[in-house]
Design a protein around this motif. Structure first.
Motif, mmCIF file in Angstrom:
data_model
loop_
_atom_site.group_PDB
_atom_site.id
_atom_site.type_symbol
_atom_site.label_atom_id
_atom_site.label_comp_id
_atom_site.label_asym_id
_atom_site.label_seq_id
_atom_site.Cartn_x
_atom_site.Cartn_y
_atom_site.Cartn_z
ATOM 1 N N MET A 1 16.561 5.082 37.019
ATOM 2 C CA MET A 1 15.733 4.623 35.898
ATOM 3 C C MET A 1 15.382 3.157 36.068
ATOM 4 O O MET A 1 16.280 2.319 36.146
ATOM 5 C CB MET A 1 16.515 4.792 34.600
ATOM 6 N N ALA A 2 14.105 2.907 36.137
ATOM 7 C CA ALA A 2 13.665 1.516 36.261
ATOM 8 C C ALA A 2 13.791 0.869 34.887
ATOM 9 O O ALA A 2 13.072 1.204 33.962
ATOM 10 C CB ALA A 2 12.225 1.461 36.748
ATOM 11 N N LYS A 3 14.721 -0.035 34.762
ATOM 12 C CA LYS A 3 14.985 -0.646 33.457
ATOM 13 C C LYS A 3 13.831 -1.537 32.999
ATOM 14 O O LYS A 3 13.716 -1.869 31.837
ATOM 15 C CB LYS A 3 16.267 -1.493 33.513
ATOM 16 N N HIS A 4 12.987 -1.922 33.944
ATOM 17 C CA HIS A 4 11.989 -2.922 33.611
ATOM 18 C C HIS A 4 10.620 -2.352 33.317
ATOM 19 O O HIS A 4 9.727 -3.085 32.915
ATOM 20 C CB HIS A 4 11.879 -3.936 34.750
ATOM 21 N N SER A 5 10.438 -1.064 33.512
ATOM 22 C CA SER A 5 9.091 -0.556 33.275
ATOM 23 C C SER A 5 8.844 -0.434 31.773
ATOM 24 O O SER A 5 9.761 -0.270 30.982
ATOM 25 C CB SER A 5 8.913 0.803 33.959
ATOM 26 N N ARG A 6 7.575 -0.551 31.414
ATOM 27 C CA ARG A 6 7.181 -0.405 30.005
ATOM 28 C C ARG A 6 7.305 1.057 29.587
ATOM 29 O O ARG A 6 7.001 1.960 30.358
ATOM 30 C CB ARG A 6 5.714 -0.797 29.853
ATOM 31 N N VAL A 7 7.686 1.288 28.345
ATOM 32 C CA VAL A 7 7.843 2.655 27.860
ATOM 33 C C VAL A 7 6.489 3.242 27.469
ATOM 34 O O VAL A 7 5.662 2.571 26.844
ATOM 35 C CB VAL A 7 8.758 2.700 26.617
ATOM 36 N N VAL A 8 6.272 4.477 27.862
ATOM 37 C CA VAL A 8 5.063 5.205 27.473
ATOM 38 C C VAL A 8 5.510 6.506 26.821
ATOM 39 O O VAL A 8 6.415 7.182 27.320
ATOM 40 C CB VAL A 8 4.191 5.495 28.713
ATOM 41 N N LYS A 9 4.868 6.849 25.722
ATOM 42 C CA LYS A 9 5.240 8.056 24.993
ATOM 43 C C LYS A 9 4.341 9.215 25.434
ATOM 44 O O LYS A 9 3.124 9.154 25.273
ATOM 45 C CB LYS A 9 5.061 7.783 23.489
ATOM 46 N N VAL A 10 4.926 10.235 26.012
ATOM 47 C CA VAL A 10 4.168 11.410 26.452
ATOM 48 C C VAL A 10 4.613 12.566 25.555
ATOM 49 O O VAL A 10 5.623 13.223 25.814
ATOM 50 C CB VAL A 10 4.466 11.719 27.932
ATOM 51 N N GLY A 11 3.901 12.772 24.479
ATOM 52 C CA GLY A 11 4.359 13.747 23.491
ATOM 53 C C GLY A 11 5.752 13.354 23.012
ATOM 54 O O GLY A 11 5.996 12.197 22.671
ATOM 55 N N ARG A 12 6.687 14.281 23.081
ATOM 56 C CA ARG A 12 8.045 13.987 22.597
ATOM 57 C C ARG A 12 8.916 13.294 23.637
ATOM 58 O O ARG A 12 10.079 12.984 23.373
ATOM 59 C CB ARG A 12 8.716 15.303 22.173
ATOM 60 N N VAL A 13 8.353 13.056 24.798
ATOM 61 C CA VAL A 13 9.149 12.477 25.892
ATOM 62 C C VAL A 13 8.805 11.001 26.090
ATOM 63 O O VAL A 13 7.631 10.642 26.159
ATOM 64 C CB VAL A 13 8.897 13.259 27.205
ATOM 65 N N LEU A 14 9.836 10.163 26.181
ATOM 66 C CA LEU A 14 9.610 8.754 26.481
ATOM 67 C C LEU A 14 9.792 8.543 27.979
ATOM 68 O O LEU A 14 10.802 8.929 28.554
ATOM 69 C CB LEU A 14 10.582 7.878 25.689
ATOM 70 N N VAL A 15 8.790 7.936 28.584
ATOM 71 C CA VAL A 15 8.804 7.703 30.031
ATOM 72 C C VAL A 15 8.884 6.206 30.279
ATOM 73 O O VAL A 15 8.105 5.439 29.713
ATOM 74 C CB VAL A 15 7.538 8.294 30.688
ATOM 75 N N GLY A 16 9.824 5.801 31.134
ATOM 76 C CA GLY A 16 9.959 4.388 31.469
ATOM 77 C C GLY A 16 10.986 3.693 30.599
ATOM 78 O O GLY A 16 11.599 4.304 29.709
ATOM 79 N N GLY A 17 11.197 2.401 30.874
ATOM 80 C CA GLY A 17 12.108 1.600 30.065
ATOM 81 C C GLY A 17 13.545 2.080 30.091
ATOM 82 O O GLY A 17 14.305 1.815 29.161
ATOM 83 N N GLY A 18 13.923 2.790 31.118
ATOM 84 C CA GLY A 18 15.312 3.241 31.222
ATOM 85 C C GLY A 18 15.579 4.555 30.516
ATOM 86 O O GLY A 18 16.724 5.014 30.454
ATOM 87 N N HIS A 19 14.559 5.189 29.965
ATOM 88 C CA HIS A 19 14.764 6.513 29.368
ATOM 89 C C HIS A 19 15.070 7.526 30.473
ATOM 90 O O HIS A 19 14.721 7.313 31.627
ATOM 91 C CB HIS A 19 13.524 6.915 28.551
ATOM 92 N N PRO A 20 15.723 8.632 30.108
ATOM 93 C CA PRO A 20 16.091 9.598 31.156
ATOM 94 C C PRO A 20 14.880 10.036 31.972
ATOM 95 O O PRO A 20 13.774 10.185 31.439
ATOM 96 C CB PRO A 20 16.667 10.777 30.351
ATOM 97 N N LEU A 21 15.103 10.243 33.244
ATOM 98 C CA LEU A 21 14.029 10.676 34.138
ATOM 99 C C LEU A 21 13.557 12.065 33.725
ATOM 100 O O LEU A 21 14.365 12.978 33.567
ATOM 101 C CB LEU A 21 14.561 10.734 35.574
ATOM 102 N N SER A 22 12.257 12.208 33.548
ATOM 103 C CA SER A 22 11.744 13.531 33.163
ATOM 104 C C SER A 22 11.156 14.231 34.384
ATOM 105 O O SER A 22 10.491 13.631 35.221
ATOM 106 C CB SER A 22 10.692 13.399 32.064
ATOM 107 N N VAL A 23 11.443 15.533 34.449
ATOM 108 C CA VAL A 23 10.974 16.358 35.560
ATOM 109 C C VAL A 23 9.695 17.074 35.140
ATOM 110 O O VAL A 23 9.617 17.641 34.056
ATOM 111 C CB VAL A 23 12.054 17.396 35.953
#
Lengths: 348, 348
Positions: free
Chosen positions: A1-23
């Protein structure tokens, strides 16, 4: 998890910012109006196996509308993959689509991107810019360093969105080659704090594709590069998801589902562990907690491995032993093994 | 390739000392007296796919004799995998078996190992010591560090051969877990100059097993640890070999056969690249020279990838284009694609 990336909300899934890696995976067929029930069943199965985000090609307006309707029927974040025609993107944005994948550079006149970016921002829908080694702009095609070419191509697309104040962006740079994939993402991550979707494009048939993707994506994710991933295989979506989740488990040390140990079988074995594993594979992988399962068929290593697992089965010829956390709970013949194993699995 | 390991001759294959990494697999069924013709055909196919060494379980004297006879009929180095009974090892050594895998510690009384080591030395046959996490000695089972336990177990077995002056040794330490496999082999390689056979044991069904093996074995081989490898899958020998060769290609940067790029297919594609790739997979992988082949099914990335390949095919609906080194050589319909592709493949 890249702790430094900006978070983006993809529906109910948060991508980036250290959120769990989504497959992720991608739908392999055109959607059909009469195929919604089946599609929803498949989506449920993919979700059980670990799929977090699901992409569909939207090659025309009709496909966009079908996809949009499907998106309203499931909690799974659905992504529309769009090329060339800005009207398809606009139409998708009339529906609860979770993300659109579109490259500004292939939409044509700048006012078309103005419209798409404005509507996506208005609806709170992120955009993935996806650059592939197979479709680089002509001037970048000629660069000797393909990794650098991929990064420049992505940056060009990014600038177009930046100029419009659009920030909910995810970027992917995919090459069919492991080294270029690694280097492009490393280079990009060293310069930007934008969430990365990582993958090896056209990685090949099942075996080769799993190996290539594992080496490239584990290489990136284990060093904190990459926020979401897709394994691209000339094979099923289920296998793309299983490969992705295994890569995530190895890269992060965090396993969200079952850990399966199973025997390759040899001339010593009388118990058919291949067939047994094939019959139980999906049920085992659909377990939503961290458990270890061993399916063994050998007197040499079988009992040892089976004993270490939360649930272990070890056969030799017609004699089958089932272990639960190191204790023998059944001593049975091969014919009863499936029933008893299924009961123990349900108890986990 | 570990430059520092001692060379061991396994039939026609040299293992260690910087010789090319050899890919192994293991026969999945008992050998049958009436199955030699079929076995030889399978061996030929495995060799074409990149198999360099082939192992068989020899659970009893009869199996040893069948294997011994088979070994006389093929140039492929055949390895006998023996447990518990020193007489099986002795019997194997009456035949042109290329290597025996046996753990001194499970043969029983020391004089039995004396006999096996003396006869193997006399015949010039190397021994692989194979330690598995599923069958550690009881005292080592209790060690908290399983990687260390694997190394100590291997060293005990080694001492027994060392004491008898037997030096043609290959060692393997296999865990079903990636981290233990990595650490055990790293630790061993830092202490010994003995050739290593590397692998993740019981790595699981196809997808999971390819991913685990790729991460572990690429991790070792790309740093020069490991001289020969086996990918253990609850799947076919062919797939074990294909996974192994792909791992070797990525770890060394040297590809001995075809490099295949193929499309994952999506809702845009009308050309069935999965089916096409499945039909041509074995023929492509059996090509014995370094060529790149692309099988694509999309107007977005297809022509770009196909153009970069030595032989590329890109379909969209019923229109198929075949490229040779960037030049279009055929513009045909899907029905003629197989024939024309086959002709071009033969010309490579």
């Amino acid at each position: 998890m890249a702790k430094h990336s900006r978070v983006v909300k993809v529906g109910r899934v948060l991508v980036g910012g250290g959120h769990p890696l989504s497959v992720q995976t991608m739908w392999k067929e055109p959607l059909r109006a009469d195929g919604f029930d089946e599609a929803l069943r498949i989506i449920e199965r993919l979700e059980a196996l670990g799929c977090g985000i699901l992409r569909f090609a939207a090659p025309d307006i009709e496909a966009a509308e079908l996809l949009g309707r499907l998106a309203g029927m499931t909690g799974m974040p659905l992504v529309a993959d769009i090329h060339f025609d800005w009207r398809i993107a606009l139409r998708c944005l009339d529906y609860p689509i979770a993300k659109i994948r579109v490259n500004p550079g292939n939409l044509g006149a700048p006012w078309k991107l103005d419209e798409v970016a404005a509507k996506a921002a208005d609806k709170g829908v992120p955009i993935r810019i996806g650059v592939n080694s197979g479709s680089l702009p002509r001037d970048l095609e000629r660069l000797p360093d393909r990794a650098e070419a991929l990064v420049i191509a992505a940056e060009r697309e990014l600038e177009a969105l930046d100029a419009r104040g659009f920030v909910a962006v995810i970027v992917s740079m995919k090459a069919s080659n492991v080294t270029d994939t690694l280097r492009a993402n490393e280079l990009f991550a060293s310069k930007h704090d934008i969430a990365l979707h990582v993958g090896v494009t056209e990685a090949g048939p099942l075996v080769q594709g799993c190996v290539r993707s594992a080496v490239a994506l584990h290489g990136l994710l284990s060093r904190g590069i990459g926020d979401t991933l897709r394994v691209s295989l000339s094979d099923s979506m289920e296998n793309e998801v299983l490969a992705g989740r295994e890569i995530v488990a190895l890269a992060t040390g965090e396993r969200s589902g079952a850990d399966l140990v199973s025997c390759p079988r040899c001339g010593r074995a009388g118990f058919d562990t291949h067939a047994f594993t094939a019959r139980w594979r999906d049920a085992i992988y659909a377990i939503q907690k961290q458990v270890s399962i061993a399916v063994m068929g050998c007197v040499v290593n079988g009992p040892g491995e089976a004993k270490h697992a939360d649930l272990g089965i070890s056969g030799a010829g017609d004699k089958v032993i089932i272990f639960r956390k190191g204790q023998i709970v059944h001593n049975c013949d091969a014919a009863s093994a499936d029933t008893l194993f299924g009961e123990e699995l349900a108890r986990l």
